[in-house]
Write an enzyme that holds these catalytic residues in place. Structure first.
Site, PDB file in Angstrom:
ATOM      1  N   LYS A 118      24.704 -11.423  86.873  1.00 25.79           N
ATOM      2  CA  LYS A 118      26.109 -11.537  86.471  1.00 25.79           C
ATOM      3  C   LYS A 118      26.816 -10.189  86.365  1.00 25.79           C
ATOM      4  O   LYS A 118      28.015 -10.082  86.649  1.00 25.79           O
ATOM      5  CB  LYS A 118      26.218 -12.298  85.141  1.00 25.79           C
ATOM      6  CG  LYS A 118      25.659 -13.721  85.216  1.00 25.79           C
ATOM      7  CD  LYS A 118      26.420 -14.565  86.214  1.00 25.79           C
ATOM      8  CE  LYS A 118      25.765 -15.904  86.453  1.00 25.79           C
ATOM      9  NZ  LYS A 118      26.415 -16.651  87.542  1.00 25.79           N
ATOM     10  N   GLU A 201      30.699  -7.724  77.279  1.00 26.09           N
ATOM     11  CA  GLU A 201      32.090  -7.839  77.702  1.00 26.09           C
ATOM     12  C   GLU A 201      32.980  -7.942  76.480  1.00 26.09           C
ATOM     13  O   GLU A 201      32.566  -8.486  75.456  1.00 26.09           O
ATOM     14  CB  GLU A 201      32.299  -9.121  78.526  1.00 26.09           C
ATOM     15  CG  GLU A 201      31.905  -9.022  79.976  1.00 26.09           C
ATOM     16  CD  GLU A 201      32.121 -10.332  80.721  1.00 26.09           C
ATOM     17  OE1 GLU A 201      32.365 -11.371  80.088  1.00 26.09           O
ATOM     18  OE2 GLU A 201      32.028 -10.312  81.962  1.00 26.09           O
ATOM     19  N   ARG A 293      27.349 -22.828  93.377  1.00 25.22           N
ATOM     20  CA  ARG A 293      26.779 -24.158  93.561  1.00 25.22           C
ATOM     21  C   ARG A 293      27.911 -25.178  93.502  1.00 25.22           C
ATOM     22  O   ARG A 293      29.050 -24.828  93.172  1.00 25.22           O
ATOM     23  CB  ARG A 293      25.814 -24.454  92.412  1.00 25.22           C
ATOM     24  CG  ARG A 293      26.552 -24.471  91.087  1.00 25.22           C
ATOM     25  CD  ARG A 293      25.706 -24.903  89.918  1.00 25.22           C
ATOM     26  NE  ARG A 293      26.529 -25.116  88.759  1.00 25.22           N
ATOM     27  CZ  ARG A 293      26.857 -24.177  87.857  1.00 25.22           C
ATOM     28  NH1 ARG A 293      26.424 -22.957  88.009  1.00 25.22           N
ATOM     29  NH2 ARG A 293      27.621 -24.474  86.835  1.00 25.22           N
TER      30      ARG A 293
END
Lengths: 502, 180
Positions: A118, A201, A293
Site C-alpha cells: 500500500k 497517514e 479486484r
C-alpha cells in the site's frame, strides 16, 4: 488472445454464483471448488463440475493455492476467476496461474504485488501526479512514525503496508497512543497479512469515501465507470454504497475520473479494479488505495451503466479490447446497495450462525439481490458474514431509496439475526435522504441507538402475538411427560415412602 | 344462568424470553383472546404447521411466525429477524430444568461455532468474575469468553487453534467457597 471456454471459480457464496451467471451468458463452462461445509451450496449445484477442497478452514480450502492449482490443471480450465477476498489479490496465486499457463482473471501478478504494497503503490501513483493523503512514502519504524505525526499533526492512522480493504488500521490521537499502538499493530499485521510493516497517514476528517470503477484491456485502454460513494461504514467496513455521489458535480466527477484513470495507468492496471479516494470538506481529493479486484459493491455500477462487469472481466482477460469508449459510458438513474450481514446489531455485531428457516427474497422493478442463500441453509462460522446484497435502482435517488426500503420490508430471513434493521435506519435517516454523508455517519447520526430502540419497540408490540402463536402451537403439540418423569415427580412429592397413585 | 359452552378459558404458565408470565387464554371457534397482566389481544389462527403459524387480528393485520424446531416444551418463533422464545412451565419441566442447571454450574460452553485463538488461564488459575479466560474467532470476529463467577479453573477442555462447535464444553470452573 485466447478464447476462454472454461473457468475455475476460486471462491464461494454469492460471488461464486455471480461468476457462474456471467459464464453461462458467455457460453463459458463454470467449474467450482468447495470446502466441506459448502458441499450443498448453490454454486456447487449450479456449476458444470465441482471439486472438493477437503477441510473447512480457509487455509485448508479457499486460501490453499496448491490445491486450487491442482484442481485447475485437472479440470482443464483456461482461466481462474478469484472473486473478491481470499486469493483475489494474492500475487503468488496469480504467478502460479501464469506459470501453469492458466489465465488469471484480473491484473498481472506484478501489478498485484505493487497494489498490495500500500505504501509503495501510494508512492508510484503520487509520482504520476495523483494527489495522495499526506503520508510517508515507505514503511516506517516507531521513531519515524512519531516524527511524521509530529510534523502533520494528530490524529494519524497507522496502517499495515500489506493490509487493505479496511483491515489493519489503527487511529492514534497522540504520541503516547502511537508508542503503545505501534508494536501491537505490527504484531497484528504479521498475523493477518504475514508481514509486520506499517506506514502512517494523516487522518482526513470529515471525509467522504468515493471510489471509481476501472476497466482496462490488454492494449492499455482504460475507462472509468463513474463513482460509488461508500461513506457509510462501521470500523472501516462498508455497509451501504450509493451512486451517484451527491458530493460530485460534473466537473469534479470528470476530474476525479481522469485522476482514477491516471492512477490505473501508473501501475499498468488491467481488467477490473477500483481506485479509492477521500474527499475532504473543501472538496479536495486524496488517493487512498487501489482495490485490484472485483469488488463486493460492483452491482451498484452495473445497475446504473448497464455494463456487466464480470462478463467484461472474462472477455478482457481473454484479450478482447474494451468495447466502449469513455464517452459511451453514460450512467442512468441512481443505485443503492445494502450489505446484509449475518450479524446481530444489538450484540455489537456478533456473528449469527444457525439455520435459515424461512427465506423470501424481494423482487420487483429495479430490485436485485445477489445471494447464495437458500431456505434450510446452515450458516457456519468459517467465512465472513456477508449473506446477501440488496441493490436497488431508481430513476432518482429518492426512488432507489424507497425501493430499498420496500424491498427490505418485503424480505424475510428468519432463523438468524441480520443487519437489515440497520439498513432500514440508514435509509430513513434525514441526513441520508439529503445526501449529507461522511465516514462518521453511523456514529454522528446515532444509527445504532435508533436501531436498538426500533427493535425493542417492535419486540414489545409483537410479543403478545408471539405468545398467542406459541400457545396455538403447544395446544396440539404438547408432549406428555414420560412414565419415568411421572414416577420421579410422585416420589418427590410424597417423600421417602411413596405410593403409586395410579 | 346461561353457560357459555362455546368459550373455554384457562391459565397457562410460560417463560417468554426468560421472563415468567401467566397467560389467560379464552378460545372459541378458532379465535383466541390472550390476556397477560391485563394486556389483551384477539387473534384468529389462520394456519399452523410444523414450520409456520399465521395469525390474523380483528383489524386485518397478519403475523406470520416462522417456527424454529425445538425440543419438547421450547419453541422459538421468528418474525422480522427477531426471535421470540417461549417455554411451557410445568412441574415436570421444573425438575428437568433444575437437574440440567445443576449439571451446568461451573461449566462454560461454547456460545457460537468458531476457533480458539487464545487461552489466558491455566488449570489451577484463580479467577475473578468477568475475567477473560479465552478468545474465540467466529466469522472473522473475536469473541471474549469471560468467567461467569469467581473461582478456580478446574479443567480446560480445549487448546489454542482448536475448532469448536456451539454448546461444546470449553472450561470447567470450581466456584470459590464464599465462606473462605
Amino acid at each position: 488472445m485466447r478464447e476462454i471456454r472454461k473457468v475455475l471459480i476460486a471462491n464461494r457464496g454469492e460471488i461464486a454464483l455471480r461468476i457462474i451467471r456471467a459464464c453461462r451468458e458467455l457460453g463459458v463452462k463454470p467449474v467450482t471448488v468447495y470446502s466441506d461445509v459448502d458441499a450443498g451450496s448453490l454454486p456447487v449445484r449450479l456449476s458444470d463440475s465441482s471439486y472438493a477442497l477437503g477441510g473447512s478452514e480457509p487455509s485448508e480450502s479457499y486460501l490453499n493455492i496448491e490445491k486450487i492449482i491442482k484442481i485447475a490443471r485437472l479440470s482443464g480450465v483456461d482461466a481462474v476467476h478469484p472473486g473478491y477476498g481470499f486469493l483475489s489479490e494474492n500475487p503468488l496465486f496469480a504467478k502460479r496461474c501464469e506459470e501453469e499457463g492458466i489465465i488469471f482473471i484480473g491484473p498481472s501478478s506484478r501489478t498485484l504485488e505493487l497494489a498490495g504494497n500500500k505504501v509503495e503503490c501510494r508512492r508510484v501513483v503520487s509520482s504520476a501526479g495523483v494527489p495522495t493523503v499526506p503520508g510517508v512514502d515507505r514503511p516506517v519504524e516507531l521513531e519515524e512514525a512519531l516524527s511524521f505525526a509530529d510534523k502533520v499533526g494528530y490524529p494519524v492512522m497507522l496502517k499495515a503496508v500489506y493490509g487493505g480493504g479496511g483491515r489493519g488500521i489503527r487511529v492514534v490521537n497522540n504520541p503516547e497512543e502511537l508508542r503503545q499502538a505501534y508494536s501491537i499493530a505490527a504484531a497484528e499485521a504479521g498475523t493477518a497479512f504475514g508481514r509486520t510493516a506499517l506506514y502512517v497517514e494523516k487522518i482526513i476528517k470529515p471525509a467522504r469515501h468515493i471510489e471509481f470503477q476501472i476497466l482496462a484491456d490488454r492494449s492499455g485502454n482504460v475507462v472509468h465507470l463513474h463513482e460509488r460513494e461508500c461513506s457509510i461504514q462501521r470500523r472501516f467496513q462498508k455497509l451501504v454504497e450509493i451512486s451517484p455521489s451527491p458530493a460530485l458535480d460534473e466537473e469534479l466527477r470528470a476530474t476525479m475520473g481522469e485522476v482514477a484513470v491516471a492512477a490505473a495507468r501508473a501501475i499498468n492496471y488491467m481488467n477490473a479494479g477500483t481506485i479509492e479516494f477521500l474527499l475532504d470538506r473543501e472538496r479536495r481529493l486524496y488517493f487512498i488505495e487501489v482495490n485490484a479486484r472485483l469488488q463486493v459493491e460492483h452491482p451498484v455500477t452495473e445497475m446504473r451503466t448497464g455494463i456487466d462487469i464480470v462478463k467484461q472481466q472474462i472477455l478482457l482477460a481473454g484479450g478482447e479490447a474494451l468495447p466502449f469508449s469513455q464517452d459511451e459510458i453514460r450512467p442512468i438513474g441512481a443505485a443503492i446497495e445494502c450489505r446484509i450481514n449475518a450479524e446481530d446489531p444489538l450484540s455489537d455485531f456478533a456473528p449469527s450462525t444457525g439455520r435459515v428457516i424461512r427465506l423470501h427474497i424481494p423482487n420487483g422493478p429495479g430490485v436485485r439481490v445477489d445471494t447464495a442463500l437458500y431456505e434450510g441453509m446452515e450458516l457456519s462460522a468459517f467465512y465472513d458474514s456477508l449473506i446477501a446484497k440488496l441493490v436497488c435502482w431508481g430513476v432518482s435517488f429518492e426512488e432507489a431509496r424507497r425501493r430499498c426500503l420496500r424491498a427490505l420490508n418485503e424480505m424475510r430471513i428468519e432463523g438468524i439475526a441480520t443487519t437489515a434493521p440497520l439498513h432500514k435506519a440508514v435509509l430513513e435517516d434525514r441526513d441520508f435522504i439529503s445526501g449529507n454523508l461522511d465516514t462518521d455517519f453511523i456514529e454522528r447520526r446515532k444509527i445504532l441507538e435508533k436501531v436498538k430502540k426500533q427493535i425493542e419497540e417492535e419486540k414489545n408490540s409483537v410479543q403478545l402475538y408471539a405468545v398467542a402463536a406459541a400457545i396455538a402451537y403447544f395446544r396440539n403439540n404438547m408432549q406428555r411427560p414420560t412414565r419415568q418423569e411421572q414416577t420421579r415427580e410422585r416420589r418427590r412429592i410424597v417423600g421417602a415412602r411413596y405410593y403409586d397413585l395410579i | 344462568m346461561v353457560l357459555d359452552i362455546m368459550t373455554s378459558s384457562r391459565r397457562i404458565n410460560l417463560t417468554l424470553d426468560g421472563r415468567r408470565v401467566t397467560v389467560v387464554v379464552e378460545e372459541s371457534e378458532g379465535r383466541m383472546v390472550i390476556n397477560i397482566n391485563d394486556e389483551k389481544v384477539e387473534v384468529a389462527l389462520v394456519s399452523k404447521n410444523e414450520d409456520e403459524i399465521v395469525l390474523k387480528t380483528s383489524d386485518g393485520r397478519s403475523f406470520s411466525f416462522a417456527v424454529e424446531r425445538s425440543g419438547g416444551d421450547l419453541i422459538t418463533l421468528w418474525l422480522g429477524g427477531i426471535a421470540y422464545r417461549a417455554e411451557l412451565s410445568r412441574p415436570y419441566s421444573a425438575t428437568r430444568r433444575a437437574a440440567v442447571e445443576q449439571a451446568q454450574h461451573g461449566v462454560i460452553t461454547c456460545p457460537v461455532p468458531g476457533k480458539v485463538i487464545k487461552l489466558m488461564v491455566d488449570e489451577g488459575s484463580v479467577i475473578d468474575a468477568g475475567q477473560p479466560l479465552a478468545v474465540l474467532e467466529s466469522m472473522k470476529t473475536e469473541i471474549m469468553i469471560g468467567a461467569p463467577h469467581k473461582g478456580i479453573v478446574k479443567k480446560i477442555h480445549i487448546k489454542t487453534g482448536q475448532s469448536v462447535v456451539k454448546g461444546q464444553l470449553l472450561i470447567e470452573l470450581e466456584p470459590q467457597n464464599p465462606n473462605q
